[in-house]
Write a protein that holds these residues in place. Structure first.
Motif, PDB file in Angstrom:
ATOM      1  N   LYS A   1     -10.393  13.988 -11.643  1.00  0.00           N
ATOM      2  CA  LYS A   1      -9.322  13.845 -12.420  1.00  0.00           C
ATOM      3  C   LYS A   1      -8.021  13.680 -11.569  1.00  0.00           C
ATOM      4  CE  LYS A   1     -11.242  16.412 -16.420  1.00  0.00           C
ATOM      5  NZ  LYS A   1     -10.888  17.194 -17.438  1.00  0.00           N
ATOM      6  N   GLY A   2      -6.895  13.142 -12.015  1.00  0.00           N
ATOM      7  CA  GLY A   2      -5.773  12.558 -11.271  1.00  0.00           C
ATOM      8  C   GLY A   2      -5.270  14.074 -10.664  1.00  0.00           C
ATOM      9  N   ASN A   3      -5.488  15.211 -11.452  1.00  0.00           N
ATOM     10  CA  ASN A   3      -5.182  16.387 -10.575  1.00  0.00           C
ATOM     11  C   ASN A   3      -6.382  17.117  -9.871  1.00  0.00           C
ATOM     12  OD1 ASN A   3      -7.022  17.048 -12.567  1.00  0.00           O
ATOM     13  ND2 ASN A   3      -5.811  18.246 -13.921  1.00  0.00           N
ATOM     14  N   LYS A   4      -7.187  16.438  -9.433  1.00  0.00           N
ATOM     15  CA  LYS A   4      -8.250  16.939  -8.463  1.00  0.00           C
ATOM     16  C   LYS A   4      -9.145  17.612  -9.175  1.00  0.00           C
ATOM     17  CE  LYS A   4      -5.474  16.473  -4.245  1.00  0.00           C
ATOM     18  NZ  LYS A   4      -4.834  16.829  -2.972  1.00  0.00           N
TER      19      LYS A   4
ATOM     20  N   TYR B   1       0.690  -1.232  -0.085  1.00  0.00           N
ATOM     21  CA  TYR B   1       0.066  -0.040   0.128  1.00  0.00           C
ATOM     22  C   TYR B   1       0.761   1.233   0.148  1.00  0.00           C
ATOM     23  CZ  TYR B   1      -3.658   3.233   1.431  1.00  0.00           C
ATOM     24  OH  TYR B   1      -4.468   4.216   1.379  1.00  0.00           O
ATOM     25  N   ASP B   2       1.985   1.178   0.906  1.00  0.00           N
ATOM     26  CA  ASP B   2       2.824   2.593   0.928  1.00  0.00           C
ATOM     27  C   ASP B   2       3.821   2.580  -0.317  1.00  0.00           C
ATOM     28  OD1 ASP B   2       1.943   2.855   3.432  1.00  0.00           O
ATOM     29  OD2 ASP B   2       3.722   1.835   4.481  1.00  0.00           O
ATOM     30  N   LYS B   3       3.931   1.471  -1.194  1.00  0.00           N
ATOM     31  CA  LYS B   3       4.608   1.740  -2.308  1.00  0.00           C
ATOM     32  C   LYS B   3       3.800   2.114  -3.455  1.00  0.00           C
ATOM     33  CE  LYS B   3       7.482  -0.980  -5.299  1.00  0.00           C
ATOM     34  NZ  LYS B   3       7.966  -2.447  -5.462  1.00  0.00           N
ATOM     35  N   ILE B   4       2.660   1.566  -3.743  1.00  0.00           N
ATOM     36  CA  ILE B   4       1.768   1.589  -4.697  1.00  0.00           C
ATOM     37  C   ILE B   4       0.778   2.874  -4.592  1.00  0.00           C
ATOM     38  CG2 ILE B   4       0.147   0.658  -6.236  1.00  0.00           C
ATOM     39  CD1 ILE B   4       2.971  -0.767  -6.289  1.00  0.00           C
ATOM     40  N   TYR B   5       0.161   2.886  -3.550  1.00  0.00           N
ATOM     41  CA  TYR B   5      -1.053   3.664  -3.482  1.00  0.00           C
ATOM     42  C   TYR B   5      -0.746   5.178  -2.718  1.00  0.00           C
ATOM     43  CZ  TYR B   5      -3.746  -0.172  -4.725  1.00  0.00           C
ATOM     44  OH  TYR B   5      -4.349  -1.309  -5.318  1.00  0.00           O
ATOM     45  N   VAL B   6       0.064   5.154  -1.741  1.00  0.00           N
ATOM     46  CA  VAL B   6       0.556   6.476  -1.155  1.00  0.00           C
ATOM     47  C   VAL B   6       1.350   7.577  -2.121  1.00  0.00           C
ATOM     48  CG1 VAL B   6       1.914   7.672   0.759  1.00  0.00           C
ATOM     49  CG2 VAL B   6       0.484   5.463   1.181  1.00  0.00           C
ATOM     50  N   PRO B   7       2.238   6.921  -2.874  1.00  0.00           N
ATOM     51  CA  PRO B   7       3.071   7.844  -3.792  1.00  0.00           C
ATOM     52  C   PRO B   7       1.943   8.469  -4.877  1.00  0.00           C
ATOM     53  CG  PRO B   7       4.427   6.032  -3.609  1.00  0.00           C
ATOM     54  CD  PRO B   7       2.976   5.444  -2.891  1.00  0.00           C
ATOM     55  N   ASN B   8       0.916   7.686  -5.181  1.00  0.00           N
ATOM     56  CA  ASN B   8      -0.188   8.208  -6.239  1.00  0.00           C
ATOM     57  C   ASN B   8      -1.104   9.138  -5.554  1.00  0.00           C
ATOM     58  OD1 ASN B   8       0.315   6.842  -8.886  1.00  0.00           O
ATOM     59  ND2 ASN B   8       0.689   5.317  -7.681  1.00  0.00           N
ATOM     60  N   ASN B   9      -0.976   9.607  -4.415  1.00  0.00           N
ATOM     61  CA  ASN B   9      -2.125  10.486  -3.638  1.00  0.00           C
ATOM     62  C   ASN B   9      -3.275   9.760  -3.681  1.00  0.00           C
ATOM     63  OD1 ASN B   9      -0.278  12.378  -2.679  1.00  0.00           O
ATOM     64  ND2 ASN B   9      -0.055  13.248  -4.731  1.00  0.00           N
ATOM     65  N   PHE B  10      -3.503   8.348  -3.657  1.00  0.00           N
ATOM     66  CA  PHE B  10      -4.650   7.809  -3.578  1.00  0.00           C
ATOM     67  C   PHE B  10      -5.842   8.233  -2.672  1.00  0.00           C
ATOM     68  CE2 PHE B  10      -7.508   4.238  -1.908  1.00  0.00           C
ATOM     69  CZ  PHE B  10      -7.814   3.439  -2.943  1.00  0.00           C
TER      70      PHE B  10
ATOM     71  N   ARG C   1      -8.509   6.854   2.632  1.00  0.00           N
ATOM     72  CA  ARG C   1      -7.628   8.254   2.827  1.00  0.00           C
ATOM     73  C   ARG C   1      -8.201   8.915   1.660  1.00  0.00           C
ATOM     74  NH1 ARG C   1      -2.918   8.957  -0.325  1.00  0.00           N
ATOM     75  NH2 ARG C   1      -1.708   9.463   1.339  1.00  0.00           N
ATOM     76  N   GLY C   2      -7.995  10.323   1.605  1.00  0.00           N
ATOM     77  CA  GLY C   2      -8.288  11.338   0.582  1.00  0.00           C
ATOM     78  C   GLY C   2      -9.843  11.894   0.957  1.00  0.00           C
ATOM     79  N   MET C   3     -10.515  12.570   0.037  1.00  0.00           N
ATOM     80  CA  MET C   3     -11.636  13.080   0.316  1.00  0.00           C
ATOM     81  C   MET C   3     -12.756  12.864  -0.789  1.00  0.00           C
ATOM     82  SD  MET C   3     -10.402  16.922   1.554  1.00  0.00           S
ATOM     83  CE  MET C   3      -8.992  17.087   2.727  1.00  0.00           C
ATOM     84  N   SER C   4     -14.001  12.544  -0.117  1.00  0.00           N
ATOM     85  CA  SER C   4     -15.233  12.291  -1.106  1.00  0.00           C
ATOM     86  C   SER C   4     -15.587  13.631  -1.962  1.00  0.00           C
ATOM     87  CB  SER C   4     -16.138  11.536  -0.205  1.00  0.00           C
ATOM     88  OG  SER C   4     -16.762  12.594   0.672  1.00  0.00           O
ATOM     89  N   ASN C   5     -15.355  14.780  -1.278  1.00  0.00           N
ATOM     90  CA  ASN C   5     -15.553  16.016  -2.067  1.00  0.00           C
ATOM     91  C   ASN C   5     -14.177  16.930  -1.433  1.00  0.00           C
ATOM     92  OD1 ASN C   5     -16.512  18.829  -2.202  1.00  0.00           O
ATOM     93  ND2 ASN C   5     -18.522  17.870  -2.625  1.00  0.00           N
ATOM     94  N   PHE C   6     -13.352  17.225  -2.398  1.00  0.00           N
ATOM     95  CA  PHE C   6     -12.045  17.999  -1.950  1.00  0.00           C
ATOM     96  C   PHE C   6     -12.677  19.524  -1.870  1.00  0.00           C
ATOM     97  CE2 PHE C   6     -10.146  14.480  -4.128  1.00  0.00           C
ATOM     98  CZ  PHE C   6      -8.989  14.243  -3.250  1.00  0.00           C
TER      99      PHE C   6
ATOM    100  N   LYS D   1     -10.581   9.357  -7.411  1.00  0.00           N
ATOM    101  CA  LYS D   1      -9.662  10.312  -7.891  1.00  0.00           C
ATOM    102  C   LYS D   1      -8.865   9.330  -8.888  1.00  0.00           C
ATOM    103  CE  LYS D   1      -5.808  12.225  -5.994  1.00  0.00           C
ATOM    104  NZ  LYS D   1      -4.817  11.730  -6.975  1.00  0.00           N
ATOM    105  N   TYR D   2      -8.971   9.501 -10.173  1.00  0.00           N
ATOM    106  CA  TYR D   2      -8.470   8.749 -11.162  1.00  0.00           C
ATOM    107  C   TYR D   2      -7.139   8.162 -11.104  1.00  0.00           C
ATOM    108  CZ  TYR D   2      -7.226   6.433 -15.219  1.00  0.00           C
ATOM    109  OH  TYR D   2      -6.638   5.631 -16.445  1.00  0.00           O
ATOM    110  N   THR D   3      -7.166   6.961 -10.948  1.00  0.00           N
ATOM    111  CA  THR D   3      -5.735   6.172 -10.869  1.00  0.00           C
ATOM    112  C   THR D   3      -5.744   4.798 -11.527  1.00  0.00           C
ATOM    113  OG1 THR D   3      -3.950   5.300  -9.372  1.00  0.00           O
ATOM    114  CG2 THR D   3      -6.168   5.355  -8.498  1.00  0.00           C
TER     115      THR D   3
END
Length: 402
Positions: free
Chosen positions: A265-268, A69-78, A96-101, A372-374
């Motif tokens: 999108k990936g850029n929020k 998880y730390d290697k794949i998801y965290v660096p992608n700002n999952f 992690r992250g937000m349902s509505n930024f 968030k697209y990934t």
């Protein structure tokens, strides 16, 4: 005398406790008939007693999955939900992250996210419950169920396994001269639209596989026709409520457009909703990993579908070309030469991606949902090698999973 009286009281209390717990158990274990909604079987919660994961195994799994998880998801700002379970027992989960930024609403274990095409697994299940209830047949022609359906040879089975030959509604409605994109497209619009515009099949039914959202849009209409309930209510009554999936619902564009978790999108940058966002069956279910785990475990209930039908669900139907990938009735699969199978389904709609993996032999469940697209969502399959003899490596990038 007092001692004998105390013993009698203790025995009486013990017998009452046993009787009470037996009564409660009988209440909990309802029969298949008792779980009917009208004349249709609904799903039943898993009532078995599968063993807990040993502390040593749990520690081992948690350590490896955390590293992954730390290697794949965290660096992608999952931004999303992630869960791994064995025998129905959660061994690892992260939110992690937000349902509505914009509103800074954080994602928790109770935050429903758009599961995109993973919705097909649930839609297929509702249809299979209708088959199990003898309300429809797998090989029944769709035009005997849906009035005006213009294709003679398409059956319920060929909708479920994507061998119908139907064209994708998002492609044949995308021109302004045939559909005004200011008007929301609904499932009920599809048959009139197809007839009016003379939309032909892409290929002869049951001659090959072609993944197509239109199949499941029509399956939702079949659910409505047979249950005499709208799709949202039918899914709630047949699956969500019986399984206590409290944080699962079918999206309603007018009602939920501004309140449901958003897609980015990936850029929020938020994806705008469009004219296709009220079509259901193929997508538009919002859920959580914990709710989906309840669903997954319910499929192990001995009362879930008859044995003959269950075999039809988990077998491949498309062998026109060689390969390891195949599709059953509402579920994707890998089939390897040694006989090993892995069942799964991915999803993607706007910026939302999802992955559900069902390791039947090991009773392991892996779920990942992102708003968030990934594409890292789909790399969840790599973790299957922790539970059984699956040919996926945790080290490095396996391109076949993308």
């Amino acid at each position: 005398m007092t001692s004998k009286l105390n013993i009698r009281l203790i025995l009486l209390l013990a017998s009452l406790t046993i009787c009470f717990s037996c009564t409660e158990k009988k209440k909990a274990l309802k029969t298949k008939e008792e779980m009917k909604v009208g004349s249709v079987y609904s799903m039943q919660p898993f009532s078995g007693n599968l063993p807990e994961v040993s502390p040593a195994d749990k520690t081992r799994l948690q350590h490896t999955i955390q590293q992954f998880y730390d290697k794949i998801y965290v660096p992608n700002n999952f931004s999303g939900s992630f869960l791994v379970a064995k025998n129905g027992h959660i061994v690892f989960e992260k939110y992690r992250g937000m349902s509505n930024f914009e509103n800074k609403d954080t994602i928790t274990s109770e935050t429903p996210l758009h599961i995109a095409s993973l919705s097909k697994v649930l839609t297929a299940t509702a249809v299979l419950l209708l088959v199990d209830s003898k309300k429809i047949d797998l090989d029944q022609k769709v035009n005997t169920i849906l009035e005006g359906f213009p294709y003679e040879e398409i059956t319920v089975r060929t909708l479920l396994n994507h061998r119908s030959g139907l064209r994708n509604y998002s492609y044949f409605t995308d021109k302004n001269n045939v559909w005004n994109k200011r008007d929301t497209l609904h499932n009920s619009d599809l048959i009139p639209f197809i007839i009016k515009n003379n939309i032909e099949l892409e290929f002869k039914p049951d001659s090959r596989f072609s993944y197509c959202n239109t199949n499941y849009s029509f399956l939702a209409l079949i659910i409505e026709k047979i249950t005499k309930m709208d799709y949202r209510t039918a899914m709630k009554k047949l699956i969500f409520e019986p399984l206590d999936m409290k944080n699962t619902f079918v999206f309603d564009l007018k009602k939920d457009g501004n309140t449901a978790s958003q897609s980015y999108k990936g850029n929020k940058i938020k994806y705008p909703l469009n004219y296709l966002d009220d079509i259901y069956g193929d997508k538009n279910i919002f859920s959580t990993p914990r709710d989906l785990l309840k669903f997954d475990m319910a499929t192990y209930n001995p009362a879930f579908l008859n044995k003959k039908l269950l075999k039809e669900v988990f077998k491949g139907y498309s062998y026109e070309s060689r390969g390891t990938r195949n599709y059953g009735l509402g579920i994707r699969m890998f089939e390897w030469e040694d006989g090993k199978k892995m069942f799964y389904h991915n999803g993607w709609w706007h910026g939302s991606t999802s992955a559900y993996i069902k390791l039947k032999d090991e009773k392991a469940t892996l779920i990942c949902i992102s708003n968030k697209y990934t594409r890292c969502t789909y790399r969840l399959k790599l973790l299957s090698s922790l539970f059984g003899n699956y040919p996926f490596e945790l080290k490095g990038k396996d391109e076949t999973l993308e």
